[in-house]
Design a protein around this motif. Structure first.
Motif, PDB file in Angstrom:
ATOM      1  N   LEU A 172      29.676  18.519 -22.036  1.00  9.90           N
ATOM      2  CA  LEU A 172      28.323  18.691 -22.558  1.00  9.90           C
ATOM      3  C   LEU A 172      27.821  17.411 -23.211  1.00  9.90           C
ATOM      4  O   LEU A 172      26.626  17.107 -23.162  1.00  9.90           O
ATOM      5  N   ALA A 173      28.730  16.654 -23.802  1.00  6.39           N
ATOM      6  CA  ALA A 173      28.332  15.390 -24.421  1.00  6.39           C
ATOM      7  C   ALA A 173      27.769  14.436 -23.368  1.00  6.39           C
ATOM      8  O   ALA A 173      26.759  13.753 -23.604  1.00  6.39           O
ATOM      9  N   ASP A 174      28.400  14.400 -22.201  1.00  3.49           N
ATOM     10  CA  ASP A 174      27.909  13.531 -21.132  1.00  3.49           C
ATOM     11  C   ASP A 174      26.578  14.030 -20.568  1.00  3.49           C
ATOM     12  O   ASP A 174      25.710  13.236 -20.206  1.00  3.49           O
ATOM     13  N   ALA A 206      32.321  23.426 -27.995  1.00  2.37           N
ATOM     14  CA  ALA A 206      32.734  24.809 -28.190  1.00  2.37           C
ATOM     15  C   ALA A 206      32.333  25.663 -27.000  1.00  2.37           C
ATOM     16  O   ALA A 206      32.899  26.725 -26.764  1.00  2.37           O
ATOM     17  N   GLN A 207      31.340  25.199 -26.249  1.00  2.00           N
ATOM     18  CA  GLN A 207      30.882  25.913 -25.073  1.00  2.00           C
ATOM     19  C   GLN A 207      31.008  24.997 -23.861  1.00  2.00           C
ATOM     20  O   GLN A 207      31.219  23.799 -23.982  1.00  2.00           O
ATOM     21  N   VAL A 208      30.844  25.574 -22.683  1.00  3.01           N
ATOM     22  CA  VAL A 208      30.906  24.765 -21.475  1.00  3.01           C
ATOM     23  C   VAL A 208      29.587  24.761 -20.719  1.00  3.01           C
ATOM     24  O   VAL A 208      29.324  23.843 -19.945  1.00  3.01           O
ATOM     25  N   SER A 209      28.763  25.769 -20.940  1.00  4.33           N
ATOM     26  CA  SER A 209      27.497  25.844 -20.198  1.00  4.33           C
ATOM     27  C   SER A 209      26.421  24.990 -20.840  1.00  4.33           C
ATOM     28  O   SER A 209      26.232  25.008 -22.061  1.00  4.33           O
ATOM     29  N   ALA A 210      25.679  24.273 -20.008  1.00  4.45           N
ATOM     30  CA  ALA A 210      24.577  23.444 -20.497  1.00  4.45           C
ATOM     31  C   ALA A 210      23.383  24.268 -20.947  1.00  4.45           C
ATOM     32  O   ALA A 210      22.419  23.708 -21.474  1.00  4.45           O
ATOM     33  N   VAL A 211      23.437  25.579 -20.763  1.00  5.31           N
ATOM     34  CA  VAL A 211      22.373  26.435 -21.316  1.00  5.31           C
ATOM     35  C   VAL A 211      22.270  26.213 -22.825  1.00  5.31           C
ATOM     36  O   VAL A 211      21.183  26.300 -23.411  1.00  5.31           O
ATOM     37  N   VAL A 222      19.124  24.418 -15.986  1.00  7.45           N
ATOM     38  CA  VAL A 222      20.435  24.909 -15.574  1.00  7.45           C
ATOM     39  C   VAL A 222      20.258  26.000 -14.526  1.00  7.45           C
ATOM     40  O   VAL A 222      19.494  26.944 -14.731  1.00  7.45           O
ATOM     41  N   THR A 223      20.950  25.867 -13.399  1.00  7.94           N
ATOM     42  CA  THR A 223      20.920  26.918 -12.386  1.00  7.94           C
ATOM     43  C   THR A 223      22.279  27.598 -12.321  1.00  7.94           C
ATOM     44  O   THR A 223      23.322  26.973 -12.530  1.00  7.94           O
ATOM     45  N   GLN A 224      22.250  28.902 -12.058  1.00  5.15           N
ATOM     46  CA  GLN A 224      23.473  29.688 -11.917  1.00  5.15           C
ATOM     47  C   GLN A 224      23.289  30.699 -10.787  1.00  5.15           C
ATOM     48  O   GLN A 224      22.222  30.779 -10.179  1.00  5.15           O
ATOM     49  N   THR A 225      24.340  31.463 -10.522  1.00  9.03           N
ATOM     50  CA  THR A 225      24.301  32.416  -9.418  1.00  9.03           C
ATOM     51  C   THR A 225      25.115  33.662  -9.745  1.00  9.03           C
ATOM     52  O   THR A 225      26.035  33.616 -10.558  1.00  9.03           O
ATOM     53  N   PHE A 226      24.768  34.753  -9.092  1.00 14.16           N
ATOM     54  CA  PHE A 226      25.543  35.987  -9.184  1.00 14.16           C
ATOM     55  C   PHE A 226      26.619  36.050  -8.100  1.00 14.16           C
ATOM     56  O   PHE A 226      27.384  37.009  -8.044  1.00 14.16           O
ATOM     57  N   SER A 227      26.689  35.030  -7.242  1.00 15.85           N
ATOM     58  CA  SER A 227      27.564  35.094  -6.071  1.00 15.85           C
ATOM     59  C   SER A 227      29.034  34.914  -6.397  1.00 15.85           C
ATOM     60  O   SER A 227      29.893  35.409  -5.656  1.00 15.85           O
ATOM     61  N   LYS A 228      29.354  34.201  -7.461  1.00 12.63           N
ATOM     62  CA  LYS A 228      30.745  33.851  -7.735  1.00 12.63           C
ATOM     63  C   LYS A 228      31.358  34.750  -8.808  1.00 12.63           C
ATOM     64  O   LYS A 228      32.098  35.670  -8.505  1.00 12.63           O
ATOM     65  N   SER A 229      31.032  34.499 -10.059  1.00  9.89           N
ATOM     66  CA  SER A 229      31.687  35.226 -11.146  1.00  9.89           C
ATOM     67  C   SER A 229      31.301  36.693 -11.211  1.00  9.89           C
ATOM     68  O   SER A 229      32.040  37.513 -11.754  1.00  9.89           O
TER      69      SER A 229
END
Length: 377
Positions: A172-174, A206-211, A222-229
């Motif tokens: 997230l820092a990057d 502390a988090q991984v999502s750029a949201v 930020v884009t995400q999908t219902f296809s994987k998780s």
């Protein structure tokens, strides 16, 4: 039967010159062990089927009516999940459609868009389709992304995080650094696999999502999908999160292309999935545990395994003979993904399967290794 000859005389020059994206193979085969397209090995939440059945049984007459054009209930559920305003959430027919709208909404400018040279292979297709100048920035030798390499004028940057097919995670820092250095460009973080990512205990992030960055960085989308998780690749639901101005641009573009991208069944099923937090967390952890086990077993076979934060792993056989290994596995009904491209043609991308599928893969690889050793003795 003779091969059909395609007559392109009525095509536009755009259609004639396109090089379409080639999706992962979907073979039909008895007793197939399918580890090539990163689908979730577990079924979706039972509440998804219940919600769809309810629509069919109790509200079937409503199918004659158009669905909610802005998928209000689904967007409200996603907004609550991520602690956002509804006007910060966009949904579309799979993240592929969302990404296409992103290219049309933000990258059709004089300046180029930047992306890693090894990443989701749909990005160059979008660029070609929309006439966007794409500059591909080489990954480092270890396949990591160097944010400093993106210090050049651009209309935007698009990065899959975790990256595909490598599975590596950019911090997230990057990402915040990229957003700060390109304040007048849209930074798109494609998080198709983010729900399988983990940070080390005690990490600054502390988090991984750029949201988590969009409230501070108005140029991050930020884009995400219902296809994987969420195990809903067959339902076709994708989403984007960003400040209200970015979401409004996507909405305008959507409504100039397809006002009703999600049908009633997709909206009902996806909303039910979002609300079943316990099932989602349980299956994500199961995939992570299986990934760790598969990584250890492949490492024991002297495979080089990149540290994955996705539901797949990127591996190099000891002898770099990835193509031969993929072919030998196929003969046994096990399908993995081999990319015949420079720098990665000695690697395989293997989807994390069920315990049974993973065991079948490892047993097949062990047998191949024994046969190879017997030949050389």
């Amino acid at each position: 039967m003779s091969e059909l000859k395609i007559d392109t005389r009525l095509w536009s020059s755009k259609a004639r010159n396109l090089s379409p994206y080639v999706p992962g193979e979907q073979p039909q085969h008895d007793n197939l062990c399918k580890l090539n397209t990163n689908e979730n090995p577990f079924p979706p939440s039972p509440k998804v089927g219940e919600a769809i059945t309810k629509v069919l049984e109790q509200q079937a007459d409503d199918l004659r009516l158009y669905p909610a054009p802005e998928s209000d209930d689904l967007r409200a559920a996603l907004a609550q999940l991520y602690d956002l305003g509804v006007n910060q959430v966009f949904v579309g027919n799979g993240s592929d459609e969302v990404l296409a709208l992103v290219f049309a909404s933000f990258f059709l400018k004089e300046r180029p868009v930047l992306a890693p040279d090894i990443s989701y292979s749909f990005y160059p297709v979008y660029a070609q389709t929309f006439g966007v100048d794409l500059i591909q920035i080489p990954l480092e030798e270890d396949f990591s992304i160097d944010p400093d390499a993106y210090r050049q004028p651009c209309s935007g940057i698009i990065i899959a995080n975790p990256n595909a097919p490598t599975g590596l995670l950019l911090s997230l820092a990057d990402i915040r650094k990229l957003a700060g250095e390109h304040s007048n460009s849209v930074i798109v973080i494609d998080e198709a696999y983010i729900d399988f990512a983990q940070v080390e205990a005690g990490s600054v992030d502390a988090q991984v999502s750029a949201v988590s960055l969009i409230s501070d960085c108005d140029n991050i989308l930020v884009t995400q999908t219902f296809s994987k998780s969420r195990s809903l690749a067959g339902l076709r639901v994708g989403m984007a999160f960003g400040n209200a101005s970015l979401i409004e641009a996507l909405t305008r573009m959507k409504n100039s292309f397809n006002s009703y991208p999600l049908d009633k069944l997709a909206q009902a099923g996806a909303t039910a999935s979002v609300l079943d937090t316990a099932y989602f967390e349980q299956t994500c952890q199961q995939v992570i545990d299986l990934r760790q086990s598969l990584t250890a077993e492949l490492t024991a076979l002297n495979y080089q395994v990149l540290p994955s934060h996705a539901n797949f792993i990127f591996v190099r056989p000891k002898d770099g003979n990835a193509s031969a290994v993929a072919s030998a596995l196929r003969e046994q009904g096990i399908i993995v993904r081999h990319f015949d491209k420079p720098r990665i043609n000695e690697y395989l991308r293997i989807t994390v399967g069920t315990a049974e599928q993973n065991n079948r893969l490892i047993e097949a690889l062990q047998a191949l290794q024994k046969n190879a050793e017997a030949v050389t003795d």
